[in-house]
Scaffold this active site. Structure first.
Site, PDB file in Angstrom:
ATOM      1  N   GLU A  38      -1.714  -7.052   7.397  1.00  0.00           N
ATOM      2  CA  GLU A  38      -0.244  -7.080   7.979  1.00  0.00           C
ATOM      3  C   GLU A  38      -0.069  -7.948   9.110  1.00  0.00           C
ATOM      4  O   GLU A  38      -1.035  -8.198   9.632  1.00  0.00           O
ATOM      5  CB  GLU A  38      -0.015  -5.601   8.236  1.00  0.00           C
ATOM      6  CG  GLU A  38       1.116  -5.315   8.990  1.00  0.00           C
ATOM      7  CD  GLU A  38       2.700  -5.552   8.009  1.00  0.00           C
ATOM      8  OE1 GLU A  38       2.605  -6.786   7.436  1.00  0.00           O
ATOM      9  OE2 GLU A  38       3.078  -4.693   7.551  1.00  0.00           O
ATOM     10  N   HIS A  85       0.543  -1.262  -0.039  1.00  0.00           N
ATOM     11  CA  HIS A  85      -0.091   0.074  -0.074  1.00  0.00           C
ATOM     12  C   HIS A  85       0.726   1.118  -0.006  1.00  0.00           C
ATOM     13  O   HIS A  85       2.116   1.192   0.235  1.00  0.00           O
ATOM     14  CB  HIS A  85      -0.870  -0.098   1.379  1.00  0.00           C
ATOM     15  CG  HIS A  85      -0.171  -0.072   2.430  1.00  0.00           C
ATOM     16  ND1 HIS A  85       0.554   1.050   3.070  1.00  0.00           N
ATOM     17  CD2 HIS A  85       0.013  -1.115   3.365  1.00  0.00           C
ATOM     18  CE1 HIS A  85       1.287   0.876   4.152  1.00  0.00           C
ATOM     19  NE2 HIS A  85       1.086  -0.517   4.339  1.00  0.00           N
ATOM     20  N   HIS A 118       0.516  -5.771   2.553  1.00  0.00           N
ATOM     21  CA  HIS A 118       1.293  -4.875   3.488  1.00  0.00           C
ATOM     22  C   HIS A 118       2.648  -5.653   3.464  1.00  0.00           C
ATOM     23  O   HIS A 118       3.109  -6.541   2.656  1.00  0.00           O
ATOM     24  CB  HIS A 118       0.642  -5.225   4.696  1.00  0.00           C
ATOM     25  CG  HIS A 118      -0.711  -4.707   4.780  1.00  0.00           C
ATOM     26  ND1 HIS A 118      -1.387  -3.633   5.223  1.00  0.00           N
ATOM     27  CD2 HIS A 118      -1.917  -5.461   4.269  1.00  0.00           C
ATOM     28  CE1 HIS A 118      -2.497  -3.510   4.859  1.00  0.00           C
ATOM     29  NE2 HIS A 118      -2.941  -4.492   4.676  1.00  0.00           N
ATOM     30  N   ARG A 123      -5.830   1.141   4.324  1.00  0.00           N
ATOM     31  CA  ARG A 123      -4.684   1.532   3.464  1.00  0.00           C
ATOM     32  C   ARG A 123      -4.530   0.715   2.199  1.00  0.00           C
ATOM     33  O   ARG A 123      -3.936   1.223   1.142  1.00  0.00           O
ATOM     34  CB  ARG A 123      -3.454   1.789   4.370  1.00  0.00           C
ATOM     35  CG  ARG A 123      -3.098   0.553   5.111  1.00  0.00           C
ATOM     36  CD  ARG A 123      -2.031   0.698   6.147  1.00  0.00           C
ATOM     37  NE  ARG A 123      -1.680  -0.442   6.676  1.00  0.00           N
ATOM     38  CZ  ARG A 123      -1.990  -1.007   8.012  1.00  0.00           C
ATOM     39  NH1 ARG A 123      -2.900  -0.708   8.456  1.00  0.00           N
ATOM     40  NH2 ARG A 123      -1.277  -1.949   8.314  1.00  0.00           N
TER      41      ARG A 123
END
Length: 248
Positions: free
Chosen positions: A87, A9, A182, A60
């Site tokens: 993540e 991201h 991520h 995100r």
């Protein structure tokens, strides 16, 4: 030839503040949005045309994907979201400044927490408001599958079933896939694809919003991998990520 592009991201608000983020759902900065648009424009110029996209449950990554597809005029393609692409969970470190944490515990310890293969930060207490069991987005995920902290090893074990059973088999019917996720969740996939040894994965730092292309033959054997963009600029971005865990 088949291709999968992995994309971290764009810059988030906590990237900018140099905080451990993990499963905390923070937004993109203006720079993050601009970099996501730039990545989309670059992939369009390079002739990519994705058939399907995958992303995590975190804003995100979702917003980065939306920006990319908008720039590529691919807003209409199917998108699948999964918590398994989230993540790495940073446990009790979430929200702490990385440089300040390095000053307190030492750069070596922070590097271990950030990049090592099998060492996890201290877990969240069950009563902690950040416990993912409290979030509606995870209500269909069994409690035993929701992390309170994770090592990279744990993160890989979470992601690989989804990669092996859902994402990768899609290449049998489609030619190009995009995965927006991520830093650590993508490091896990890359470790698996390239068979990177446990002790060497510590040196892999992924910059935000830089497309990483993996090419496969028709039998789905990996043939090539490379970043899109200027090599010198990408090297500088990687070094900046590596330096986030150092004392100021």
């Amino acid at each position: 030839m088949k291709r999968i592009v992995l994309l971290r991201h764009g810059e988030s608000t906590w990237n900018k503040e140099n905080r451990f983020t993990g499963w905390t759902d923070v937004d993109l900065t203006e720079k993050g949005i601009a970099d996501a648009h730039k990545a989309g424009e670059l992939m369009k110029e390079e002739g990519f045309h994705f058939d399907k996209a995958y992303t995590s449950f975190l804003k995100r990554a979702v917003k980065t994907l939306n920006c990319v597809l908008d720039k590529m005029d691919l807003d209409w393609i199917p998108i699948e979201k999964s918590w398994r692409l989230n993540e790495k969970h940073y446990g009790s470190l979430q929200g702490l400044n990385k440089s300040e944490t390095a000053s307190k515990y030492g750069e070596e310890q922070v590097l271990i927490w950030r990049r090592s293969f099998d060492v996890a930060p201290h877990a969240l207490e069950e009563s902690d408001s950040r416990n993912p069991i409290r979030e509606p987005r995870y209500k269909k995920v069994p409690d035993c599958d929701l992390p309170r902290t994770e090592s990279l090893k744990d993160t890989i074990e979470r992601i690989l079933p989804y990669w092996k059973c859902i994402i990768f088999p899609t290449l049998t019917t489609e030619d190009e896939l995009l995965v927006v996720a991520h830093g650590n969740s993508l490091r896990g996939i890359i470790k698996y694809l390239k068979n990177i040894p446990d002790e060497e994965i510590v040196h892999l730092n992924l910059p935000t919003a830089v497309p990483y292309v993996f090419e496969f033959d028709d039998k789905l054997n990996l043939k090539n991998d490379y970043f899109l963009g200027d090599p010198e600029e990408i090297k500088k971005l990687m070094e900046a990520v590596a330096n986030q865990g150092k004392k100021k």
